[in-house]
Design an enzyme around this catalytic site. Structure first.
Site, PDB file in Angstrom:
ATOM      1  N   LYS A  57       0.843  -1.205   0.000  1.00 60.80           N
ATOM      2  CA  LYS A  57       0.000   0.000   0.000  1.00 60.80           C
ATOM      3  C   LYS A  57       0.876   1.253   0.000  1.00 60.80           C
ATOM      4  O   LYS A  57       0.598   2.223  -0.712  1.00 60.80           O
ATOM      5  CB  LYS A  57      -0.921  -0.017   1.234  1.00 60.80           C
ATOM      6  CG  LYS A  57      -2.043  -1.037   1.120  1.00 60.80           C
ATOM      7  CD  LYS A  57      -2.772  -1.275   2.428  1.00 60.80           C
ATOM      8  CE  LYS A  57      -3.795  -2.399   2.260  1.00 60.80           C
ATOM      9  NZ  LYS A  57      -4.401  -2.849   3.509  1.00 60.80           N
ATOM     10  N   GLN A 101      -4.571  -1.723   9.701  1.00 59.52           N
ATOM     11  CA  GLN A 101      -4.368  -3.022   9.038  1.00 59.52           C
ATOM     12  C   GLN A 101      -4.855  -4.151   9.951  1.00 59.52           C
ATOM     13  O   GLN A 101      -4.431  -4.254  11.101  1.00 59.52           O
ATOM     14  CB  GLN A 101      -2.868  -3.191   8.704  1.00 59.52           C
ATOM     15  CG  GLN A 101      -2.541  -4.453   7.938  1.00 59.52           C
ATOM     16  CD  GLN A 101      -3.116  -4.451   6.515  1.00 59.52           C
ATOM     17  OE1 GLN A 101      -3.114  -3.442   5.827  1.00 59.52           O
ATOM     18  NE2 GLN A 101      -3.624  -5.591   6.084  1.00 59.52           N
ATOM     19  N   ASP A 124     -11.153   2.761   4.420  1.00 59.19           N
ATOM     20  CA  ASP A 124     -11.445   1.329   4.306  1.00 59.19           C
ATOM     21  C   ASP A 124     -12.957   1.085   4.316  1.00 59.19           C
ATOM     22  O   ASP A 124     -13.403  -0.047   4.113  1.00 59.19           O
ATOM     23  CB  ASP A 124     -10.794   0.585   5.486  1.00 59.19           C
ATOM     24  CG  ASP A 124      -9.961  -0.598   5.019  1.00 59.19           C
ATOM     25  OD1 ASP A 124      -9.934  -0.855   3.809  1.00 59.19           O
ATOM     26  OD2 ASP A 124      -9.352  -1.262   5.877  1.00 59.19           O
TER      27      ASP A 124
END
Ligand SMILES: NC(=O)c1ccc[n+]([C@@H]2O[C@H](COP(=O)([O-])OP(=O)(O)OC[C@H]3O[C@@H](n4cnc5c(N)ncnc54)[C@H](OP(=O)(O)O)[C@@H]3O)[C@@H](O)[C@H]2O)c1
Length: 290
Positions: A57, A101, A124
């Protein structure tokens, strides 16, 4: 011997195309806005798979011109410290997106932590506000993996309206939001999970089958309707005969590709699309700040 007939839904190529266009957009906007978009990826602990995803990422951010404000915390970090970090990032004018994460070490309550992220920086799309907006078909940040599936179908002009779509898996990360997105696109949606009976008869009814389970090779060719569109979200790490780590999907590619019309490869399908959607959400959030 039968050969592969299915065409490939190339997530890697589409992800590269999306990243190129985001990069051009950022180059144009940055002088006007006086700063690049910013993304903070928070990682806790040393899970090697997570570390590889975070590196991927951050590399993608660098390539398109998004500034990274990532932090890597030791496993024993307290919830309070992470909450303080998220509060500071929520107030940081350089930061447009915050991502935690997953999975987190066991002592940390991921739901509590995700709920601390300001919904407008929740790139997200996992905050209840953004999930609620999806349920209501309102504008909002959409979760990256299911959004990546929808974008890939759109790119290949695969009709969704009126089609029988089957989603295997009902996680909050993939299965549930994807089912909602398919419904929003006017598919007739069935969601199957570990307690579903007669999975094969369910999958055989699918014009569009999406596997998001996490079971290596669960879906075989004989479980598919001929000409189905098959999207494999699963990522399973297996060690091959030579002792090397390999990534395999939930779909048995060899048999499925003889029956399907279109199929995603693993790797090179939904994985890169997820990264592209994360970058796109960060730029979307950046645009709303000016
Ligand atoms: N490509 C990407 O970028 C990306 C992103 C996220 C996840 N993934 C991958 O996608 C897969 C799913 O991820 P996830 O986070 O959704 O996993 P998860 O939270 O473990 O959910 C798995 C889902 O599959 C269902 N399931 C388990 N065994 C089943 C079976 N035999 N038949 C039908 N359904 C079954 C479970 O049912 P219950 O609800 O009944 O337990 C659950 O709903 C994993 O391989 C993950 O690594 C890929």
């Amino acid at each position: 011997m039968e050969t592969q007939t299915a065409k490939i839904l190339d997530g890697k190529a589409l992800s590269a195309k999306i990243q190129q266009s985001l990069s051009a957009q950022i180059q144009e906007l940055q002088p006007k806005f006086g700063r690049p978009p910013g993304l903070a990826v928070l990682m806790v602990g040393d899970n090697p798979a997570s570390a590889a995803y975070v590196r991927g990422k951050e590399r993608a951010c660098e390539k398109v011109g998004i500034a990274s404000f990532g932090k890597h915390f030791p496993t024993q970090t307290s919830l309070a410290e992470l909450e303080d970090t998220i509060a500071a990032l929520n107030n940081d004018p350089q930061v447009d997106g915050i991502l935690v994460q997953l999975p987190l070490p066991e002592h940390l309550d991921s739901v509590k932590l995700l709920n601390q992220i300001a919904p407008e920086k929740d790139v997200d799309g996992l905050h209840p506000v953004n999930m609620g907006r999806l349920v209501r078909s309102e504008e909002g940040l959409r979760s990256c993996t299911p959004a990546g599936v929808m974008r890939l179908l759109e790119e290949y002009q695969i009709p969704v309206q009126g089609k029988q779509a089957v989603v295997l898996g009902r996680s909050i990360l993939v299965g549930k939001p994807l089912a909602l997105m398919l419904l929003e696109a006017n598919a007739t949606v069935t969601v199957a999970h570990s307690r579903s009976h007669e999975i094969k008869s369910i999958t055989q009814s699918a014009d569009i089958l999406i596997a998001a389970v996490g079971r290596n090779g669960l879906v075989t060719g004989e479980m598919l309707k001929p000409g189905a569109i098959v999207v494999d979200v699963g990522i399973n790490r297996v060690v091959d005969a030579s002792g090397k780590d390999r990534l395999i999907g939930d779909v048995h590619f060899e048999s499925a590709s003889k029956v399907a019309e279109y199929i995603t490869p693993v790797p090179g399908g939904i994985g890169p699309m997820t990264v592209a959607m994360l970058l796109q959400n960060t730029v979307k959030s950046y645009l709303t700040r000016f």
